[in-house]
Design a protein around this motif. Structure first.
Motif, PDB file in Angstrom:
ATOM      1  N   ILE A  13       0.852  -1.182   0.000  1.00 52.22           N
ATOM      2  CA  ILE A  13       0.000   0.000   0.000  1.00 52.22           C
ATOM      3  C   ILE A  13       0.890   1.235   0.000  1.00 52.22           C
ATOM      4  CG2 ILE A  13      -0.209   0.082   2.529  1.00 52.22           C
ATOM      5  CD1 ILE A  13      -3.105   1.079   2.072  1.00 52.22           C
ATOM      6  N   GLY A  14       0.460   2.271  -0.704  1.00 54.96           N
ATOM      7  CA  GLY A  14       1.271   3.479  -0.792  1.00 54.96           C
ATOM      8  C   GLY A  14       0.568   4.536  -1.623  1.00 54.96           C
ATOM      9  N   ALA A  15       1.307   5.176  -2.522  1.00 55.37           N
ATOM     10  CA  ALA A  15       0.759   6.246  -3.355  1.00 55.37           C
ATOM     11  C   ALA A  15       1.135   6.002  -4.812  1.00 55.37           C
ATOM     12  CB  ALA A  15       1.284   7.603  -2.911  1.00 55.37           C
ATOM     13  N   THR A  16       0.220   6.371  -5.712  1.00 53.25           N
ATOM     14  CA  THR A  16       0.447   6.218  -7.152  1.00 53.25           C
ATOM     15  C   THR A  16       0.111   7.529  -7.854  1.00 53.25           C
ATOM     16  OG1 THR A  16      -0.089   3.856  -7.110  1.00 53.25           O
ATOM     17  CG2 THR A  16      -0.194   4.960  -9.236  1.00 53.25           C
ATOM     18  N   ASN A  17       0.994   7.949  -8.755  1.00 52.55           N
ATOM     19  CA  ASN A  17       0.771   9.138  -9.570  1.00 52.55           C
ATOM     20  C   ASN A  17       0.658   8.722 -11.035  1.00 52.55           C
ATOM     21  OD1 ASN A  17       2.341  11.304 -11.458  1.00 52.55           O
ATOM     22  ND2 ASN A  17       1.092  12.351  -9.940  1.00 52.55           N
ATOM     23  N   SER A  28      -2.589  13.106 -11.749  1.00 50.03           N
ATOM     24  CA  SER A  28      -3.406  12.849 -10.558  1.00 50.03           C
ATOM     25  C   SER A  28      -2.690  11.847  -9.671  1.00 50.03           C
ATOM     26  CB  SER A  28      -4.780  12.317 -10.972  1.00 50.03           C
ATOM     27  OG  SER A  28      -5.603  12.059  -9.843  1.00 50.03           O
ATOM     28  N   THR A  29      -2.790  12.048  -8.363  1.00 47.52           N
ATOM     29  CA  THR A  29      -2.171  11.155  -7.382  1.00 47.52           C
ATOM     30  C   THR A  29      -3.233  10.592  -6.461  1.00 47.52           C
ATOM     31  OG1 THR A  29      -0.104  12.420  -7.433  1.00 47.52           O
ATOM     32  CG2 THR A  29      -0.440  10.957  -5.548  1.00 47.52           C
ATOM     33  N   GLN A  30      -3.134   9.296  -6.176  1.00 45.99           N
ATOM     34  CA  GLN A  30      -4.119   8.647  -5.330  1.00 45.99           C
ATOM     35  C   GLN A  30      -3.468   7.581  -4.453  1.00 45.99           C
ATOM     36  OE1 GLN A  30      -6.898   8.614  -4.054  1.00 45.99           O
ATOM     37  NE2 GLN A  30      -8.261   9.902  -5.267  1.00 45.99           N
ATOM     38  N   MET A  52      -7.237   3.806  -5.812  1.00 50.95           N
ATOM     39  CA  MET A  52      -8.502   4.530  -5.798  1.00 50.95           C
ATOM     40  C   MET A  52      -8.664   5.233  -7.151  1.00 50.95           C
ATOM     41  SD  MET A  52      -9.781   3.892  -2.844  1.00 50.95           S
ATOM     42  CE  MET A  52     -11.042   5.162  -2.608  1.00 50.95           C
ATOM     43  N   PRO A  53      -9.890   5.612  -7.535  1.00 49.05           N
ATOM     44  CA  PRO A  53     -10.088   6.294  -8.819  1.00 49.05           C
ATOM     45  C   PRO A  53      -9.305   7.606  -8.897  1.00 49.05           C
ATOM     46  CG  PRO A  53     -12.179   5.519  -7.937  1.00 49.05           C
ATOM     47  CD  PRO A  53     -11.168   5.330  -6.849  1.00 49.05           C
ATOM     48  N   PHE A  54      -8.758   7.858 -10.081  1.00 49.65           N
ATOM     49  CA  PHE A  54      -8.003   9.080 -10.332  1.00 49.65           C
ATOM     50  C   PHE A  54      -8.926  10.117 -10.978  1.00 49.65           C
ATOM     51  CE2 PHE A  54      -5.005   5.627 -10.298  1.00 49.65           C
ATOM     52  CZ  PHE A  54      -3.926   6.121  -9.594  1.00 49.65           C
ATOM     53  N   SER A  99       3.037   6.071 -15.078  1.00 48.71           N
ATOM     54  CA  SER A  99       2.612   5.870 -13.689  1.00 48.71           C
ATOM     55  C   SER A  99       3.837   5.631 -12.818  1.00 48.71           C
ATOM     56  CB  SER A  99       1.667   4.673 -13.574  1.00 48.71           C
ATOM     57  OG  SER A  99       0.518   4.862 -14.367  1.00 48.71           O
ATOM     58  N   MET A 100       3.844   6.256 -11.654  1.00 47.99           N
ATOM     59  CA  MET A 100       4.906   6.052 -10.673  1.00 47.99           C
ATOM     60  C   MET A 100       4.272   5.739  -9.326  1.00 47.99           C
ATOM     61  SD  MET A 100       7.662   9.038 -11.681  1.00 47.99           S
ATOM     62  CE  MET A 100       6.401  10.310 -11.733  1.00 47.99           C
TER      63      MET A 100
END
Length: 223
Positions: free
Chosen positions: A34-38, A63-65, A86-88, A213-214
């Motif tokens: 789990i973390g963050a995605t841009n 967008s980052t989620q 989650m939705p961007f 995506s990162m």
């Protein structure tokens, strides 16, 4: 303590340590993170079809989620990965001949991606680079327009939809194993995605998104 006894203890400790550490990412392991995605679209916009000002184009912001994913180790090196997020929410703005007009609308995007991965190094290596390739289904929904779009197209109001599409994805990442259970995963991927937006006025615009995506996440191994 005799030399023979010391050697036996050392060998037993080494064997125990090996048995423990090699389970970090072995065949049959489940890995959850789990973390963050841009997601950052690399936009190449076509022109809005007539009637419109020549060169009417769009741009789309990043967008980052909250993100993460699940990985299953098929072997010590081969894995199947399912990124989750989650939705961007992406904002559409004017570009080309209408650059500077501001926000035209926004749309939510939910990418569903399935990747095959090859992880380098041994299962108990602290650093494990990997490469991946697979397929993405980009679901676009809940699009909302602004008065700016309506004023440009003469709609009352002008609404729009964005086609959901399948697209290929490649991935490059590295896992840092903190210990037998915990790890940190960083990844970058590229998707070759082209879609079409349909306006309620009957106009359309083709857009090549090709998002990069990162993501970074903290994970745990389960079996």
């Amino acid at each position: 303590m005799s030399k023979t006894k010391k050697l036996q203890l050392i060998a037993a400790a080494a064997l125990l340590a090996s048995a423990f550490s090699t389970q970090a990412q072995t065949a049959g392991s489940w890995l959850a993170r789990i973390g963050a995605t841009n997601i950052s679209p690399d936009v190449t916009s076509g022109n809005l079809t007539a009637p419109s000002l020549p060169g009417t184009k769009v741009d789309i912001n990043d967008s980052t989620q909250l993100g993460g994913g699940i990985t299953y180790m098929l072997t010590d090196n081969w894995a199947v990965d399912l990124p989750l997020a989650m939705p961007f929410k992406h904002t559409l703005s004017g570009d080309g001949a209408i650059a500077g007009v501001g926000k035209l609308g926004d749309v939510k995007a939910l990418p569903f991606t399935l990747l095959g991965q090859y992880r380098f190094m041994a299962p108990n290596a602290q650093l494990r680079p990997y490469v991946g390739a697979g397929i993405t289904y980009a679901k676009f929904y809940h699009s909302r327009s602004t008065g700016v779009l309506s004023s440009l197209t003469g709609g009352s109001p002008t609404t729009f939809t964005v086609d959901s599409k399948w697209a290929p994805t490649v991935q490059l990442g590295v896992v840092f194993n903190v210990n037998d259970k915990l790890f940190v995963d960083t990844m970058i991927s590229k998707t070759w995605l082209k879609t079409t937006s349909h306006l309620s006025t009957g106009q359309t615009i083709d857009t090549k998104l090709d998002p990069i995506s990162m993501s970074i996440g903290i994970g745990m191994r389960f079996r």
